[in-house]
Design a protein around this motif. Structure first.
Motif, PDB file in Angstrom:
ATOM      1  N   MET B 155       0.925  -1.184  -0.102  1.00  0.00           N
ATOM      2  CA  MET B 155       0.061   0.112  -0.075  1.00  0.00           C
ATOM      3  C   MET B 155       1.093   1.320   0.018  1.00  0.00           C
ATOM      4  O   MET B 155       0.466   2.478  -0.354  1.00  0.00           O
ATOM      5  N   GLU B 156       2.059   1.135   0.677  1.00  0.00           N
ATOM      6  CA  GLU B 156       2.945   2.315   0.629  1.00  0.00           C
ATOM      7  C   GLU B 156       3.406   2.749  -0.953  1.00  0.00           C
ATOM      8  O   GLU B 156       3.137   3.653  -1.334  1.00  0.00           O
ATOM      9  N   LYS B 157       3.904   1.531  -1.643  1.00  0.00           N
ATOM     10  CA  LYS B 157       4.189   1.773  -2.800  1.00  0.00           C
ATOM     11  C   LYS B 157       3.007   2.286  -4.084  1.00  0.00           C
ATOM     12  O   LYS B 157       3.080   3.219  -4.687  1.00  0.00           O
ATOM     13  N   LEU B 158       1.756   1.930  -3.458  1.00  0.00           N
ATOM     14  CA  LEU B 158       0.622   2.063  -4.331  1.00  0.00           C
ATOM     15  C   LEU B 158       0.316   3.455  -3.932  1.00  0.00           C
ATOM     16  O   LEU B 158       0.043   4.427  -4.966  1.00  0.00           O
ATOM     17  N   ALA B 159       0.454   4.062  -2.727  1.00  0.00           N
ATOM     18  CA  ALA B 159       0.245   5.531  -2.390  1.00  0.00           C
ATOM     19  C   ALA B 159       1.188   6.433  -3.254  1.00  0.00           C
ATOM     20  O   ALA B 159       0.753   7.250  -3.848  1.00  0.00           O
ATOM     21  N   ALA B 160       2.291   5.953  -3.125  1.00  0.00           N
ATOM     22  CA  ALA B 160       3.451   6.696  -3.973  1.00  0.00           C
ATOM     23  C   ALA B 160       3.065   6.873  -5.329  1.00  0.00           C
ATOM     24  O   ALA B 160       3.094   7.943  -6.089  1.00  0.00           O
ATOM     25  N   TYR B 161       2.458   5.699  -5.843  1.00  0.00           N
ATOM     26  CA  TYR B 161       2.217   5.744  -7.470  1.00  0.00           C
ATOM     27  C   TYR B 161       1.109   6.648  -7.659  1.00  0.00           C
ATOM     28  O   TYR B 161       0.994   7.559  -8.424  1.00  0.00           O
ATOM     29  N   VAL B 162       0.141   6.567  -6.784  1.00  0.00           N
ATOM     30  CA  VAL B 162      -1.025   7.525  -7.074  1.00  0.00           C
ATOM     31  C   VAL B 162      -0.728   9.032  -6.769  1.00  0.00           C
ATOM     32  O   VAL B 162      -1.156   9.724  -7.784  1.00  0.00           O
ATOM     33  N   ALA B 163       0.028   9.159  -5.779  1.00  0.00           N
ATOM     34  CA  ALA B 163       0.507  10.512  -5.798  1.00  0.00           C
ATOM     35  C   ALA B 163       1.288  10.788  -7.069  1.00  0.00           C
ATOM     36  O   ALA B 163       1.184  12.289  -7.577  1.00  0.00           O
ATOM     37  N   TRP B 164       2.174  10.178  -7.541  1.00  0.00           N
ATOM     38  CA  TRP B 164       3.069  10.600  -8.554  1.00  0.00           C
ATOM     39  C   TRP B 164       2.074  10.533 -10.040  1.00  0.00           C
ATOM     40  O   TRP B 164       2.278  11.324 -10.669  1.00  0.00           O
ATOM     41  N   GLY B 165       1.181   9.744 -10.163  1.00  0.00           N
ATOM     42  CA  GLY B 165       0.263   9.888 -11.145  1.00  0.00           C
ATOM     43  C   GLY B 165      -0.677  11.043 -11.207  1.00  0.00           C
ATOM     44  O   GLY B 165      -0.822  11.469 -12.053  1.00  0.00           O
ATOM     45  N   LEU B 166      -1.062  11.383  -9.956  1.00  0.00           N
ATOM     46  CA  LEU B 166      -1.829  12.640 -10.108  1.00  0.00           C
ATOM     47  C   LEU B 166      -0.964  14.103 -10.406  1.00  0.00           C
ATOM     48  O   LEU B 166      -1.352  14.825 -11.222  1.00  0.00           O
ATOM     49  N   ARG B 167       0.196  13.805  -9.875  1.00  0.00           N
ATOM     50  CA  ARG B 167       0.988  15.039 -10.173  1.00  0.00           C
ATOM     51  C   ARG B 167       1.548  14.784 -11.882  1.00  0.00           C
ATOM     52  O   ARG B 167       1.454  15.899 -12.577  1.00  0.00           O
ATOM     53  N   ALA B 168       1.702  13.741 -12.273  1.00  0.00           N
ATOM     54  CA  ALA B 168       2.181  13.539 -13.718  1.00  0.00           C
ATOM     55  C   ALA B 168       0.918  13.818 -14.674  1.00  0.00           C
ATOM     56  O   ALA B 168       1.232  14.537 -15.892  1.00  0.00           O
ATOM     57  N   ALA B 169      -0.312  13.654 -13.903  1.00  0.00           N
ATOM     58  CA  ALA B 169      -1.571  13.983 -14.960  1.00  0.00           C
ATOM     59  C   ALA B 169      -1.863  15.434 -14.502  1.00  0.00           C
ATOM     60  O   ALA B 169      -2.949  15.757 -15.311  1.00  0.00           O
ATOM     61  N   ARG B 170      -1.315  15.932 -13.474  1.00  0.00           N
ATOM     62  CA  ARG B 170      -1.879  17.200 -12.855  1.00  0.00           C
ATOM     63  C   ARG B 170      -3.347  16.996 -12.833  1.00  0.00           C
ATOM     64  O   ARG B 170      -4.364  17.675 -13.254  1.00  0.00           O
ATOM     65  N   GLY B 171      -3.658  15.761 -12.221  1.00  0.00           N
ATOM     66  CA  GLY B 171      -5.110  15.436 -11.838  1.00  0.00           C
ATOM     67  C   GLY B 171      -5.711  15.712 -10.444  1.00  0.00           C
ATOM     68  O   GLY B 171      -4.804  16.149  -9.505  1.00  0.00           O
ATOM     69  N   TYR B 172      -6.938  15.576 -10.542  1.00  0.00           N
ATOM     70  CA  TYR B 172      -7.527  16.120  -9.247  1.00  0.00           C
ATOM     71  C   TYR B 172      -7.954  15.016  -8.363  1.00  0.00           C
ATOM     72  O   TYR B 172      -8.151  14.913  -6.973  1.00  0.00           O
ATOM     73  N   GLY B 173      -8.248  13.953  -8.816  1.00  0.00           N
ATOM     74  CA  GLY B 173      -8.701  12.443  -8.097  1.00  0.00           C
ATOM     75  C   GLY B 173      -8.445  11.230  -8.528  1.00  0.00           C
ATOM     76  O   GLY B 173      -8.222  11.266  -9.912  1.00  0.00           O
ATOM     77  N   VAL B 174      -8.833  10.310  -8.053  1.00  0.00           N
ATOM     78  CA  VAL B 174      -8.764   9.040  -8.506  1.00  0.00           C
ATOM     79  C   VAL B 174      -9.937   8.425  -9.021  1.00  0.00           C
ATOM     80  O   VAL B 174     -11.192   8.461  -8.287  1.00  0.00           O
ATOM     81  N   LYS B 175      -9.861   8.173 -10.261  1.00  0.00           N
ATOM     82  CA  LYS B 175     -11.141   7.679 -10.924  1.00  0.00           C
ATOM     83  C   LYS B 175     -10.838   6.043 -11.372  1.00  0.00           C
ATOM     84  O   LYS B 175      -9.839   5.815 -11.665  1.00  0.00           O
ATOM     85  N   ILE B 176     -11.806   5.510 -11.032  1.00  0.00           N
ATOM     86  CA  ILE B 176     -11.615   3.856 -11.220  1.00  0.00           C
ATOM     87  C   ILE B 176     -12.943   3.568 -12.112  1.00  0.00           C
ATOM     88  O   ILE B 176     -14.028   3.876 -11.948  1.00  0.00           O
ATOM     89  N   VAL B 177     -12.659   3.177 -13.407  1.00  0.00           N
ATOM     90  CA  VAL B 177     -13.686   2.581 -14.233  1.00  0.00           C
ATOM     91  C   VAL B 177     -13.583   1.230 -14.547  1.00  0.00           C
ATOM     92  O   VAL B 177     -12.699   0.671 -15.071  1.00  0.00           O
ATOM     93  N   ASN B 178     -14.516   0.520 -14.311  1.00  0.00           N
ATOM     94  CA  ASN B 178     -14.671  -1.131 -14.656  1.00  0.00           C
ATOM     95  C   ASN B 178     -13.430  -1.620 -14.245  1.00  0.00           C
ATOM     96  O   ASN B 178     -12.712  -2.126 -15.220  1.00  0.00           O
ATOM     97  N   PRO B 179     -12.668  -1.521 -13.164  1.00  0.00           N
ATOM     98  CA  PRO B 179     -11.623  -1.767 -12.839  1.00  0.00           C
ATOM     99  C   PRO B 179     -11.177  -3.315 -13.161  1.00  0.00           C
ATOM    100  O   PRO B 179     -11.975  -4.204 -13.175  1.00  0.00           O
ATOM    101  N   GLY B 180     -10.194  -3.408 -13.726  1.00  0.00           N
ATOM    102  CA  GLY B 180      -9.595  -4.693 -14.270  1.00  0.00           C
ATOM    103  C   GLY B 180      -9.986  -4.761 -15.841  1.00  0.00           C
ATOM    104  O   GLY B 180      -9.415  -5.581 -16.472  1.00  0.00           O
ATOM    105  N   GLY B 181     -11.219  -4.359 -16.075  1.00  0.00           N
ATOM    106  CA  GLY B 181     -11.810  -4.730 -17.339  1.00  0.00           C
ATOM    107  C   GLY B 181     -10.992  -4.069 -18.552  1.00  0.00           C
ATOM    108  O   GLY B 181     -11.037  -4.599 -19.599  1.00  0.00           O
TER     109      GLY B 181
END
Lengths: 432, 566, 257, 119
Positions: B155-181
């Motif tokens: 979960m630590e690594k996942l948190a780091a990735y989400v934080a990095w991903g939001l920064r990389a995308a200049r994104g506002y929040g975590v969107k999940i669409v049909n996860p895995g699909g």
């Protein structure tokens, strides 16, 4: 001081490779590593237009930038239907300014797409596009089909970075894990490296695709024994190659869009791929030529709703390739002035269009002299986007990337030039 | 600026239709002010509208425009001294999006789904949308790195990735669409339930959702996870909806908000075993929301007529294209997502469409707490956002609902509970559903209300709440809400009498979340390998540069300063 | 019947858009008012009389009692007779693109050639072209699923490419040859081509196409020899790629050749 | 006749006044069979005539070409032979133009002469 710049984008073709290394010394590019012959020739550069020029008594004479901007603005303001053409080899930011200018003067914006993959876009209007990013193909595709395209000569690093020879997560062995099929009217370099080459008669692409759709749809028995010179048996084998792939990708080129059938060829190919998805996974992609022709379409689409050939004459965008596209506008003399930016219609359009260009006032914005310069009345030399100016470009699969500035320049960027022309247009309007 | 004498609705601050003045200083609501006086005597005054789920920018929008010149030619307006030209109905050009929101009195709109690798494009379009403030949610639900972290239970690594991903995308929040699909679709398949493992990754949608929800709270993000359920759009999918919500019940929110926001609930409230016995399960869903407090929803109301469906749920779009014999665009995004675009027409006499229409309204009317329900059409999936006034009129008037039902296929009466619902939403509830709740759900502290210090985003309508009865005068409600008398954005008048008078550039919100440096380092070393081996672009060319946000608004989150990367 | 005559002297400029030249718009106007209606020349807004010479019966009448006669080379004048519902428009000369766009009724006669997109999205009425027609006669707009839905187009010369694309109803008759892909993606309607057709009926699902000769797609199934109006035709059904039930009749022709 | 991109054409296309580019785009490639049948050898030129125009090009061999087809790298020479009809969709026919090919003693024009011919 020698400076090594990593991960530079190559601004030649639609591959938009972003792993080029460039060595800069004393503000000059000394070495290019990792690019293909096309890319390095562009990045290394060559002789430039030295100064703005204005044609006086039939001869181009050197002028100041201010004089050139004013003359360009005068041409555009007095035109009843000016054409603003090119845009595929410059940044998205330049086109944004260009669209603003077109809105202001009531002109037509068209990109080189209309004589390239314009028919592909019209095909997409009929069917949609079942596609993916190039990395998806690199990681998954076990069948690559090149239809009417020749990446060995037009997109030299495509096969290595993205398609037949690339390796990826589910294709660890690269070329060994994939099959390559080439369909073309001549045996190109690409065809010679394929697992299978299907030669077809010129202008019969549509019929071939219909036949393949019949086979994929389980109606092979209704086909004639011979379809435009190709046996049904061979077509069944080709269809089986497609159906049995885990992930297939068709890359198509101007072989489909330039030949008889035009957008209907692409339209039919899009349906073939759509239908293949009932059996397996398949995607299709146009091999876009100029490095930012895709981006030009994107900017126009979000600005006007349409991806090319947009006419702002009446204040609201109107779109109809065949009516509002460069080749038609010129050959019918439906425009009365032209601003050409980052392209060379004199070389790339049929002679009949070039003759029309010769008859009307022409503004050229380009870093380099080319045959369009022979017909230009105002020539404005610009910085080279991606080398001397930053900005955005879109790869053939729609990925947007940021071009870097590698060296300083005295030349203004396309954005600055267009802004200056726009300012002059507004000033002329205010004076009147 | 002072807005004088309006009938003000500001439910977040306990104001429910009081005559009062509003003062604006430096773009914010103030105690007192001088300058321009706007006479709003007797008129309906409320905070500017906030759209928490709309598709307004990015590759799929342009895909829609490019494949639909037939749509672009609708709604054409030439340029004016203030406005650039407008085109399109379901897939308007960027300028039209800004102007049309402003005319409705909306001042904020969030793009609901952007893959990280294509976020640069999304920001290019957001930059071109005038007037409104905006932001974009970032897609994480089929991302290889996410699934690998979930599989390793790191979960630590996942948190780091989400934080990095939001920064990389200049994104506002975590969107999940049909996860895995989206990953399964990479080879043409899909996940069939929340416990169906994703091929090659050995994780289930349930695990992905739960892990991202936990990480979302660990990072103290302003918004919760924003979830598009598995099996969306399929008959009988309400069980997937409830099963998924149950999964998240025990997670503690890190802020005063929900743990999960459900996107376009209407598309996941379906009963039946197929299209033939398709029916509404809105009442079951609403009951669930009435009994729990961890989830909020937006409607995804459908509007009859043309729509353009566009979603990261690519297998759904494949199915739509087949059912509707429509043109179909698909776009798989390496290592991250897949997506699709399909034009659509919702028809009154089509049984399924009639029931879908009822479901959206049922959800809004049966869920007791308006703070849990946001009004959307999932623009342009259920229909274009310009139809919000129609929905407002429907929610406020049973008479209008009855009139509409007479024009629909009769199954609307037998397969939904709508005919029996008497509730009529009042102005306060409308303001909550279109302003206060979406702002709170998104975690936008200065929006959705008119307290001192809030953004001076205000809409004033030519509606006199003391004189009209929305239950009877629904036509006036609809007309009035369609053309704001005034829209004030950041203290500037942008709409007067339904016309755009100014088009300033709005802000773009994004979230910068901090994680411990060692987690970030660990995550980056494995991410670098992904770029070397699998991505088709270089890591140094991946992140959205600052040049693409001319007017950024950074919301800080996380636990400690993020190590500067790249 | 009220006759309004609109003459175009020598014209070489950029195209003129004159969608208001239609009985529905002009019939109720005086000659002076007609002179002042708006036309566009590129990005310039002009009055009709800035380019044209207007004369005719002075008294307003109903559209069905109005005949507009256009004289000169109108090949650069677009959208004549757009959306007309009644009356007659007669063009003595060539017509520009989009003549009879979205026409609903009345008659449009073109004594010369017609430009591209003749009768685009036509719903009713009649168009007769003495010369040739351009591309996309009777077709739809880009991206639309339906082209012409009703009415009749008669082309006495040849037609260009994509004749009647997405045809959903109505009749098109071409005395000469048709260009590439006549009747593609048809969902109804009738096309009769007396000359040659290249790959007719691609992706058609309904409707019928008759051709004097044709190169037929491999995805059409040959059914039988049939007799139509005293002539024998080979009957094909297709387009099978779309499970189509369209009918294609070819007087002489063969698959794939 | 079909026209298309080649490596040399591409490498030169940002430098249109270079020898590299001009030499490449003023060359007409034939199949080995046609090349022999016309009695061509190194340095010989061809006059190509289409319904839309004519041009003199250098002759070359492309083993991948079938008999009866010529290939010209896209550029001003190929475009002397292409027509402007786009069939209403914006795209002229760059491929599949019928041309007549005859050996000639005329020389290949330089690019300025070619472009300004007849002006």
């Amino acid at each position: 001081m020698r400076l090594q710049i990593e991960d530079v984008l190559c601004t030649f073709c639609g591959c938009l490779c972003d792993d080029i290394r460039v060595e800069v010394d004393g503000g000059r590019i000394e070495k290019v590593r990792g690019a293909c012959r096309l890319g390095s020739s562009k990045i290394m550069g060559h002789s430039r237009i030295k100064s703005p020029m204005i044609r006086v008594n039939g001869e181009l004479r050197e002028a100041s930038y201010e004089e050139a901007y004013r003359k360009a603005a005068e041409i555009l303001v007095s035109a009843k239907h000016p054409l603003l053409y090119g845009w595929a080899s410059t940044t998205c930011e330049a086109l944004k300014k260009g669209i603003l200018l077109a809105e202001e003067i009531g002109g037509v914006v068209d990109t080189t797409a209309t004589v390239c993959h314009g028919p592909s876009i019209i095909g997409i209007e009929e069917k949609g596009l079942v596609g993916s990013t190039l990395g998806q193909i690199k990681n998954r595709a076990d069948l690559i089909v090149f239809w009417g395209c020749n990446p060995s000569e037009a997109h030299p690093r495509h096969t290595l970075r993205y398609s037949s020879n690339a390796s990826g997560r589910f294709i660890p062995e690269g070329r060994k894990d994939r099959k390559v099929l080439v369909i073309d009217v001549r045996e190109t370099r690409t065809a010679r490296n394929a697992d299978r080459f299907l030669r077809i008669q010129p202008g019969t692409d549509y019929e071939m695709i219909s036949a393949l759709r019949m086979i994929i749809g389980g109606k092979a028995e209704s086909l004639p024994e011979d379809v435009a010179g190709v046996s049904r048996k061979e077509l069944v084998e080709i269809a089986e190659m497609m159906r049995s792939a885990k992930f297939g990708a068709i890359f198509f080129g101007l072989g489909l869009t330039h030949s008889r059938g035009r957008y209907k060829n692409v339209d039919n190919a899009l349906s073939l791929v759509s239908e293949l998805n009932s059996h397996t996974k398949f995607v299709i992609m146009a091999m876009r030529g100029h490095y930012n022709v895709t981006g030009a379409g994107q900017v126009l689409a979000w600005s006007s709703g349409y991806p090319m050939a947009v006419d702002y004459a009446r204040g609201a965008p109107y779109y109809n390739p065949g009516e509002t596209s460069c080749c038609d506008l010129l050959s019918r003399r439906d425009v009365d002035a032209a601003m050409i930016i980052a392209s060379d219609p004199a070389s790339n359009l049929p002679r009949g269009c070039v003759e029309a260009l010769a008859e009307m006032p022409v503004i050229q914005i380009d870093p380099f002299e080319n045959p369009t310069t022979f017909f230009a009345d105002v020539v404005i030399p610009s910085a080279i986007a991606g080398i001397e100016a930053e900005g955005t470009a879109y790869r053939m699969d729609g990925l947007s990337l940021r071009l870097r500035k590698l060296v300083d320049t005295e030349y203004p960027s396309d954005v600055e030039i267009l802004q200056a022309i726009l300012d002059n247009v507004r000033r002329l309007r205010d004076d009147n | 600026m002072i807005i004088k004498g309006g009938i003000v609705y500001d439910p977040a601050n306990g104001i429910f239709g009081e005559e009062m003045d509003i003062c604006i200083e430096n773009g914010r609501i103030a105690e007192d002010a001088g300058g321009e006086v706007i006479d709003a005597r007797g008129l309906l005054v409320m905070p500017g509208g906030v759209d928490a789920h709309s598709h307004i920018a990015g590759p799929k929008l342009n895909t829609g425009r490019i494949m639909r010149p037939d749509d672009s030619r609708m709604g054409t307006e030439p340029r004016t001294g203030v406005c650039r030209p407008s085109t399109g109905y379901t897939v308007p050009n960027c300028y039209a999006i800004g102007y049309r929101y402003a005319r409705l009195g909306y001042t904020t709109a969030f793009e609901a789904a952007t893959p990280i690798i294509e976020a640069r494009h999304t920001h290019e379009e957001l930059e071109e949308i005038p007037i409104v403030d905006k932001g974009a949610l970032t897609l994480f639900g089929s991302n290889w790195t996410v699934m690998e972290c979930v599989r390793e239970n790191d979960m630590e690594k996942l948190a780091a990735y989400v934080a990095w991903g939001l920064r990389a995308a200049r994104g506002y929040g975590v969107k999940i669409v049909n996860p895995g699909g989206g990953e399964a679709w990479g080879f043409g398949s899909n996940v069939k339930s929340i416990h169906d493992p994703v091929p090659h990754f050995d994780v289930t949608p349930a695990q992905i959702i739960r892990a991202l929800a936990e990480v979302n709270e660990r990072l103290r993000l302003p918004h919760s996870i924003h979830l598009h359920f598995n099996n969306l759009g399929r008959p009988g999918n309400y069980t997937t909806a409830i099963e998924t919500l149950e999964l998240l019940k025990d997670i503690k929110p890190s802020r005063m908000r929900q743990v999960v926001h459900v996107a376009h609930m209407q598309f996941s409230a379906y009963g039946g075993t197929g299209w033939k016995d398709f029916e509404s399960k809105a009442s079951v869903i609403a009951d669930y929301f009435n009994q729990t407090d961890h989830a909020t929803m937006d409607l995804g109301q459908i509007i009859f007529g043309p729509a353009t469906t566009m979603t990261a749920d690519a297998p759904l779009e494949y199915a739509n294209a087949r059912i509707g014999h429509q043109k179909w665009s698909n776009h798989d995004i390496e290592l991250e997502e897949s997506s699709g675009v399909v034009p659509w027409v919702y028809m009154r006499k089509m049984p399924v469409n009639a029931v879908q229409w009822a479901i959206g309204l049922e959800l809004a009317l049966l869920t007791k707490d308006p703070w849990k329900v946001v009004m959307t059409t999932d623009h342009p999936n259920g229909g274009p956002f310009v139809n919000y006034p129609e929905i407002i009129a429907l929610l406020m008037s049973r008479e209008k609902r009855e009139e509409e039902m007479k024009t629909l296929h009769e199954v609307v009466r037998s397969r939904s509970t709508l005919p029996s619902i008497e509730r009529e939403i009042d102005w306060s509830e409308i303001v909550i559903m279109t302003r206060a709740a979406p702002a709170r759900i998104l975690g936008l502290e200065d929006k959705g209300h008119l307290g001192i210090g809030a953004d001076a985003d205000i809409s004033i309508y030519n509606i006199r709440p003391d004189e009209i009865d929305p239950s009877k005068d629904h036509a006036k409600v609809k007309a009035g809400m369609s053309r704001a008398k005034y829209t004030i954005k950041g203290g500037a008048v942008v709409v007067r009498d339904g016309e755009i008078v100014a088009a300033p550039q709005g802000r773009t919100y994004w979230v910068d979340a901090a994680v411990p440096e060692r987690d970030m380092d660990r995550m980056l070393s494995s991410l670098k390998e992904k770029f070397e081996r699998y991505y088709s672009i270089r890591m140094s060319n991946y992140m959205v540069q600052d040049a693409y946000l001319s007017n950024p608004f950074v919301v800080r989150a996380g636990v400690q300063p993020l190590k500067e990367v790249i | 019947m009220r006759t309004i005559t609109i003459k175009l002297p020598q014209y070489h400029g950029v195209p003129v858009e004159a969608e208001r030249i239609s009985p529905d718009v002009l019939s109720g106007l005086s000659i002076k008012e007609i002179s002042e209606i708006e036309v566009w020349q590129g990005n310039r807004r002009l009055r009709l009389s800035d380019i044209f010479l207007i004369s005719g019966d002075p008294d307003p009448d109903r559209p069905e009692n109005t005949r507009i006669v256009l004289e000169g080379d109108l090949s650069k004048v677009k959208r004549i007779g757009e959306s007309m519902s009644a009356g007659v428009v007669e063009i003595i000369g060539d017509a520009g693109m989009h003549a009879g766009n979205s026409m609903r009724g009345g008659t449009l006669e073109i004594k010369g050639d017609a430009g591209d997109w003749l009768g685009r999205e036509m719903r009713g009425g009649r168009i007769i072209v003495e010369g040739n027609a351009g591309n996309y006669a009777g077709a739809g707009y880009r991206g639309e699923r339906c082209g012409m839905r009703g009415g009749e187009i008669i082309i006495k010369g040849n037609a260009g490419a994509f004749l009647g694309e997405h045809l959903c109803g109505g009749t098109i008759e071409v005395m000469g040859d048709a260009g590439d892909f006549p009747g593609c993606a048809n969902q109804g309607g009738t096309i009769r081509i007396h000359g040659h057709a290249h790959l007719p009926g691609a992706e058609m699902v309904k409707g019928s196409i008759t051709a004097g000769s044709a190169r037929v797609l491999p995805s059409f199934a040959y059914e039988d020899i049939v007799e139509l109006g005293g002539l024998t035709y080979k009957k094909y059904v297709g387009d099978l790629v779309e499970n189509g039930k369209g009918e294609l009749y070819v007087a002489s022709g063969q698959i794939g050749k | 006749m079909i026209s298309g991109r080649t490596l040399a054409q591409g490498a030169g296309c940002e430098d249109k006044m270079s020898r590299l580019y001009i030499d490449e785009v003023s060359c007409c490639y034939l199949s080995e069979e046609d090349y022999r049948a016309l009695g061509l050898s190194d340095g010989m030129n061809l006059l190509l005539t289409s319904p839309h125009g004519s041009a003199v090009l250098r002759a070359g061999v492309d083993k991948g070409l079938p008999k009866g087809m010529v290939f010209i790298p896209m550029g001003p020479w190929a475009n002397m032979l292409t027509g402007t009809d786009t069939k209403g969709c914006g795209m002229p026919g760059f491929k599949g133009v019928e041309v007549e090919v005859t050996p000639t003693d005329e020389k290949v024009l330089d690019i300025r002469e070619l472009m300004l011919r007849g002006r």
